[in-house]
Design a protein around this motif. Structure first.
Motif, PDB file in Angstrom:
ATOM      1  N   ILE A   1      -1.960  16.953  -1.010  1.00 54.03           N
ATOM      2  CA  ILE A   1      -1.603  16.103  -2.019  1.00 54.03           C
ATOM      3  C   ILE A   1      -1.622  14.817  -1.430  1.00 54.03           C
ATOM      4  CG2 ILE A   1       0.923  16.616  -1.788  1.00 54.03           C
ATOM      5  CD1 ILE A   1       0.860  16.195  -4.853  1.00 54.03           C
ATOM      6  N   LYS A   2      -1.002  14.593  -0.257  1.00 46.94           N
ATOM      7  CA  LYS A   2      -0.801  13.427   0.386  1.00 46.94           C
ATOM      8  C   LYS A   2      -1.878  12.530   0.636  1.00 46.94           C
ATOM      9  CE  LYS A   2       3.937  13.826   2.174  1.00 46.94           C
ATOM     10  NZ  LYS A   2       4.588  15.008   2.217  1.00 46.94           N
TER      11      LYS A   2
ATOM     12  N   THR B   1       4.356   8.766   8.120  1.00 46.20           N
ATOM     13  CA  THR B   1       4.145   8.320   6.707  1.00 46.20           C
ATOM     14  C   THR B   1       2.980   8.663   5.806  1.00 46.20           C
ATOM     15  OG1 THR B   1       3.669   6.007   7.583  1.00 46.20           O
ATOM     16  CG2 THR B   1       5.766   6.245   6.412  1.00 46.20           C
ATOM     17  N   TYR B   2       1.525   8.302   6.776  1.00 46.45           N
ATOM     18  CA  TYR B   2       0.573   8.979   6.228  1.00 46.45           C
ATOM     19  C   TYR B   2       0.353  10.547   6.085  1.00 46.45           C
ATOM     20  CZ  TYR B   2      -0.878   3.852   6.053  1.00 46.45           C
ATOM     21  OH  TYR B   2      -0.944   2.373   5.916  1.00 46.45           O
TER      22      TYR B   2
ATOM     23  N   GLU C   1       0.844  -1.161   0.074  1.00 49.18           N
ATOM     24  CA  GLU C   1      -0.118   0.122  -0.015  1.00 49.18           C
ATOM     25  C   GLU C   1       1.087   1.102   0.174  1.00 49.18           C
ATOM     26  OE1 GLU C   1      -2.278   0.657   3.680  1.00 49.18           O
ATOM     27  OE2 GLU C   1      -3.834   1.727   2.400  1.00 49.18           O
ATOM     28  N   PRO C   2       0.443   2.117  -0.979  1.00 51.89           N
ATOM     29  CA  PRO C   2       1.384   3.641  -0.567  1.00 51.89           C
ATOM     30  C   PRO C   2       1.230   4.129   0.812  1.00 51.89           C
ATOM     31  CG  PRO C   2      -0.570   3.541  -2.306  1.00 51.89           C
ATOM     32  CD  PRO C   2      -0.698   2.189  -1.692  1.00 51.89           C
ATOM     33  N   PRO C   3       2.299   4.709   1.011  1.00 50.73           N
ATOM     34  CA  PRO C   3       2.292   5.284   2.440  1.00 50.73           C
ATOM     35  C   PRO C   3       1.611   6.726   2.453  1.00 50.73           C
ATOM     36  CG  PRO C   3       4.578   5.427   1.468  1.00 50.73           C
ATOM     37  CD  PRO C   3       3.532   4.474   0.638  1.00 50.73           C
ATOM     38  N   HIS C   4       1.645   7.404   1.368  1.00 48.73           N
ATOM     39  CA  HIS C   4       0.775   8.486   1.249  1.00 48.73           C
ATOM     40  C   HIS C   4       0.801   8.444  -0.543  1.00 48.73           C
ATOM     41  CE1 HIS C   4       4.250  10.763  -0.068  1.00 48.73           C
ATOM     42  NE2 HIS C   4       4.874  10.547   1.019  1.00 48.73           N
ATOM     43  N   LEU C   5      -0.199   9.544  -0.959  1.00 52.53           N
ATOM     44  CA  LEU C   5      -0.394   9.774  -2.428  1.00 52.53           C
ATOM     45  C   LEU C   5       0.242  10.660  -3.288  1.00 52.53           C
ATOM     46  CD1 LEU C   5      -4.217   8.955  -2.121  1.00 52.53           C
ATOM     47  CD2 LEU C   5      -2.261   7.468  -2.524  1.00 52.53           C
ATOM     48  N   ASP C   6       1.450  11.172  -2.653  1.00 53.31           N
ATOM     49  CA  ASP C   6       2.537  12.041  -3.367  1.00 53.31           C
ATOM     50  C   ASP C   6       3.493  11.521  -3.963  1.00 53.31           C
ATOM     51  OD1 ASP C   6       3.914  14.114  -4.509  1.00 53.31           O
ATOM     52  OD2 ASP C   6       4.174  15.250  -2.461  1.00 53.31           O
ATOM     53  N   PRO C   7       3.501  11.462  -5.135  1.00 56.85           N
ATOM     54  CA  PRO C   7       4.819  10.583  -6.001  1.00 56.85           C
ATOM     55  C   PRO C   7       5.924  11.416  -5.856  1.00 56.85           C
ATOM     56  CG  PRO C   7       3.087  11.089  -7.441  1.00 56.85           C
ATOM     57  CD  PRO C   7       2.593  11.619  -6.234  1.00 56.85           C
ATOM     58  N   THR C   8       5.874  12.736  -5.591  1.00 62.83           N
ATOM     59  CA  THR C   8       7.095  13.625  -5.640  1.00 62.83           C
ATOM     60  C   THR C   8       7.675  13.795  -4.271  1.00 62.83           C
ATOM     61  OG1 THR C   8       5.865  15.698  -5.248  1.00 62.83           O
ATOM     62  CG2 THR C   8       5.940  15.044  -7.631  1.00 62.83           C
ATOM     63  N   SER C   9       7.470  13.028  -3.279  1.00 65.28           N
ATOM     64  CA  SER C   9       7.907  13.156  -2.057  1.00 65.28           C
ATOM     65  C   SER C   9       8.211  11.811  -1.343  1.00 65.28           C
ATOM     66  CB  SER C   9       7.257  14.069  -1.320  1.00 65.28           C
ATOM     67  OG  SER C   9       6.202  13.422  -0.545  1.00 65.28           O
ATOM     68  N   ALA C  10       8.414  10.813  -1.901  1.00 64.78           N
ATOM     69  CA  ALA C  10       8.718   9.363  -1.506  1.00 64.78           C
ATOM     70  C   ALA C  10       9.378   8.578  -2.369  1.00 64.78           C
ATOM     71  CB  ALA C  10       7.567   8.933  -0.814  1.00 64.78           C
TER      72      ALA C  10
END
Lengths: 494, 315
Positions: free
Chosen positions: A174-175, B82-83, A36-45
């Protein structure tokens, strides 16, 4: 008696739900993946899971990767490169809207690129933007990117998920609420369970064929098997249990796609730690390893042998597996020449994925056969990053390097395997400055040969990417040129 | 009664303070940097520093403990590394699955165990007793995740009565939601029911051999009347203790079952957070579970007092 009534009621409700479900035309899909993604910002992880859900579906960059790994136009419909290779002028598509309804224009591109390369940027791949000197808005649909030195990889770099174009006003949230320009809009995230995307009716390009995509996260391999078998999910990308694939192949309800990835799986070797600072020892290591046995034993036969740090499906790949053919006798001889006739002791630190844990056991046994005693320790990712990657406190490790075209890491002497070869570093500098495709190809081929001849790491195999899906699902990517699950062309066959 | 109550309450508060310190220190010494985990292997040193600053990982140990513990007192568990969402919100969402699941399993376990245990005890040595003892022996021995996988194979893959896992959400309606919790609840309940049934039986047998039962029989009560009127109530204390322990276990210990059924519950949250070094989430969830265990024990202590009046006066 009362209990019985509830049960009967329950069953009839279920039957009703099932029949309603059947009557609908199929325009939605449930796609499962392990992480699962940790959050939804592809530009910061760095988490690949973020791109697996959002790349191309929700977010787009100036350029984008196609299913074959080629770099295609994305939000930029065309570009011009100045003759000195320093200035890229991108012409943007007109009429592109963000999911919040605002217009995507040159200002947003400038904002996104500047944000990624800023001083306080938390972009996990900040190096992609290192050569950019300035980003200028020429007019609302034209952006000029100026480089400090020619960079033949710029268009490739801009196709990464870390280089997508984001709306300035969306950054704050964004996250949890990503706003992009893609063919799907983010709808809902039940953390720990699933992410829903819905079709973007105002999409500027070819509209998506599905109305709804649900990404579900199932980490346990046994649960993954059960979920596909019970048809709770319509597709599982990156299926985690290769041992079950033959069973799906034999079942007409399913299709199995085994694609290639950008994941070079290597026996990482600490080039600065004795005795691995001796090239003879590293060569002995390479000949002690039986790749096919590892692929068969750890990956159930799924994986392509490699002899250097390069993806075999790439047109510039050179097959150098012959350089490190399995030959335990030669390995012992080389060890004796290097001054270790009785072998030596070292550490083998393994991160969690099964290729490492299972492969590690096999490699340790193979090394023992030539006298090398590799003590296995199993680490969590966070420990691995701290001890191996950052602390460089390891002899050997097994890792799949999944970034596309990452042979450049061999030009970084402080990178965890600590390979320091001036001529390779110069070669990479030359490659960066070269834009002519033929010349680039020649340099890449030479580079592969240098690291293979130096036996920097043990080159094992290219990770396979298995997808199990309902036989009626069409248009899925077979290969994984980047970590993406591009759903824009997926549909149900009748 | 009041004195008993206050004493218990004080020990409850002390336990919580000690637990919070232990949890915080234990997790702070775990190696691994959350920022490095998030940014991966291509991250640059300045990027890592920027993220650590953003996450507030640079403060001293005492500062961070004070921030965390102080926040918890008024329900603020902090923000997940993280979240990047409030931990309290995340826990709240997961509780909506874990709590009903634990209650469901506990109900099943009790509903199965009470009749089985009482029946076996009342017919000691009979076929019924032998069967109950045999089945519960098996129930204790079978690992619940194995039993869970077996049920998935039978009821989800072959019979298609249930889905293999996942949770449809309470929006889908109470019945459908309960349906998606049924297999996990049964898997969780089976070993618990077995233990409980055995405890119920042996406790009841002990009580039945006591003098006051003989007296009751001598007064002319039938065996059945003696069991229901006098023995059962006296046999309940060890059973209550076990139920209390089981509830805490079901709430905290469903991690494996949640993985088998890919349920987004508390266990899975802890599991994910540990590997991501999202320590603030781990600390808060563990603290919450400790709180739950302590409160349940407190409630069980109170229940003893109701069942057994002698305890109320005890110093």
């Amino acid at each position: 008696m009362k209990l019985l009534n509830i049960r009967t009621g329950l069953i009839s409700v279920l039957a009703l739900a099932a029949s309603v479900g059947m009557a609908q035309a199929k325009s939605d899909i449930v796609v499962a993946m392990q992480l699962e993604p940790p959050h939804l910002d592809p530009t910061s992880a760095a988490a690949g899971a973020i791109d697996s859900v959002l790349y191309s579906n929700v977010f787009e960059g100036l350029t984008r990767f196609g299913a074959d790994g080629a770099v295609n136009p994305g939000l930029a419909e065309s570009w011009e490169i100045s003759s000195d290779g320093l200035a890229y002028t991108f012409k943007l598509h007109g009429g592109v809207l963000f999911h919040d309804g605002s217009t995507m224009d040159a200002e947003d591109v400038k904002f996104s690129l500047d944000r990624a390369r800023a001083e306080d940027s938390v972009n996990a791949q900040k190096a992609l933007f290192a050569g950019i000197e300035s980003v200028e808005v020429v007019d609302p649909l034209t952006v000029k990117v100026t480089l400090s030195a020619p960079n033949g990889s710029l268009l490739f770099n801009l196709a990464w998920g870390d280089a997508v174009i984001v709306a300035p006003e969306s950054i704050e949230n964004i996250k949890t609420n990503p706003v992009g320009t893609g063919a799907f809009k983010f709808a809902n995230w039940v953390q720990g369970d699933k992410i829903d995307l819905v079709k973007n009716d105002a999409y500027w390009g070819t509209p998506a064929k599905l109305d709804k995509v649900a990404f579900k996260f199932i980490s346990d391999p046994t649960a993954a098997f059960a979920a596909v078998m019970a048809e709770d999910v319509n597709a599982f990308v990156g299926f985690p249990a290769p041992e079950n694939l033959p069973q799906f192949e034999a079942d007409p309800r399913f299709q199995v796609l085994v694609g290639s990835t950008e994941g070079e799986t290597i026996l990482s070797t600490n080039n600065k730690m004795p005795p691995f600072d001796n090239v003879k020892v590293r060569e002995a290591l390479a000949h002690a390893i039986d790749r096919q046995a590892i692929i068969d034993g750890a990956m159930f036969g799924y994986g392509t042998p490699i002899g250097t740090h390069f993806a075999p499906h790439n047109p510039d790949y050179v097959d150098l597996t012959g350089m490190s053919a399995y030959d335990p006798e030669l390995s012992k001889k080389l060890l004796a020449e290097a001054g270790f006739p009785d072998g030596f002791k070292t550490t083998l630190k393994l991160p969690p994925p099964s290729y490492a844990r299972r492969g590690g056991e096999i490699i340790a046994a193979q090394l023992r056969a030539v006298g090398i005693d590799a003590e296995i320790s199993n680490l969590e990712w966070a420990q691995w990053l701290e001890q191996v990657f950052k602390g460089k406190d390891f002899g050997l490790s097994i890792v799949s390097h999944t970034e596309p075209m990452d042979v450049g890491i061999y030009a970084r002497p402080d990178y965890y395997f600590q390979y320091d070869n001036k001529s390779f570093q110069l070669l990479m500098e030359e490659l960066n400055a070269t834009t002519d495709p033929a010349a680039r190809s020649a340099l890449l081929k030479l580079g592969q040969k240098i690291i293979s001849a130096d036996y920097v790491n043990g080159y094992l195999f290219e990770l396979a990417f298995p997808t199990v899906a309902s036989a009626k699902v069409m248009g899925l990517w077979k290969d994984a040129p980047t970590q993406a699950t591009d759903m824009t062309a997926v549909y149900w066959a009748e | 009664m009041l004195r008993y109550f206050l004493k218990r309450l004080l020990s409850l508060a002390l336990s919580l303070v000690v637990a919070s310190i232990v949890i915080f220190l234990a997790l702070e010494v775990v190696p691994g940097d959350p920022a490095a985990y998030m940014l991966g292997i291509n991250a640059q040193e300045d990027t890592l520093a920027a993220l650590r600053e953003q996450l507030g990982l640079n403060g001293s140990l005492i500062e961070r403990y004070a921030g965390w513990a102080g926040g918890m007192l008024h329900g603020d568990f902090g923000i997940s590394y993280t979240y990047r969402t409030p931990v309290a919100e995340m826990i709240g969402e997961r509780l909506w699955i874990s709590l009903p699941l634990a209650l469901f399993a506990l109900c099943l376990s009790t509903v199965i165990a009470f009749p089985a245990g009482i029946w076996a005890a009342s017919k000691r040595g009979s076929v019924v007793d032998v069967v109950v003892m045999g089945v519960t022996q098996l129930g204790v021995a079978i690992p619940n995740f194995w039993f869970a996988m077996l049920m998935v194979l039978v009821f989800a893959i072959n019979l298609r009565w249930f889905s293999a896992g996942g949770f449809v959400g309470w929006d889908a309606g109470f019945l459908l939601a309960m349906k998606s919790l049924t297999l996990p609840a049964v898997a969780l309940a089976l070993p618990q029911a077995s233990i409980l049934a055995r405890v119920m039986r042996s406790s009841l047998l002990d009580t039945l051999s006591e003098d006051f039962i003989r007296t009751a029989r001598a007064k002319g009560l039938s065996k059945r009347q003696a069991l229901w009127r006098h023995a059962l109530r006296n046999a309940l204390i060890p059973v209550l203790t076990i139920i209390g322990l089981q509830f805490s276990f079901l709430l905290a210990g469903a991690i494996i079952i949640e993985n088998v059924f890919f349920l987004p519950g508390l266990g899975r949250l802890v599991f994910q957070s540990i590997s991501a070094r999202d320590l603030i989430v781990v600390e808060s969830v563990v603290m919450l579970l400790v709180f739950a265990v302590i409160v349940v024990n407190f409630a069980v202590d109170m229940a003893y007092a109701i069942v057994d009046p002698r305890l109320r006066g005890r110093r």
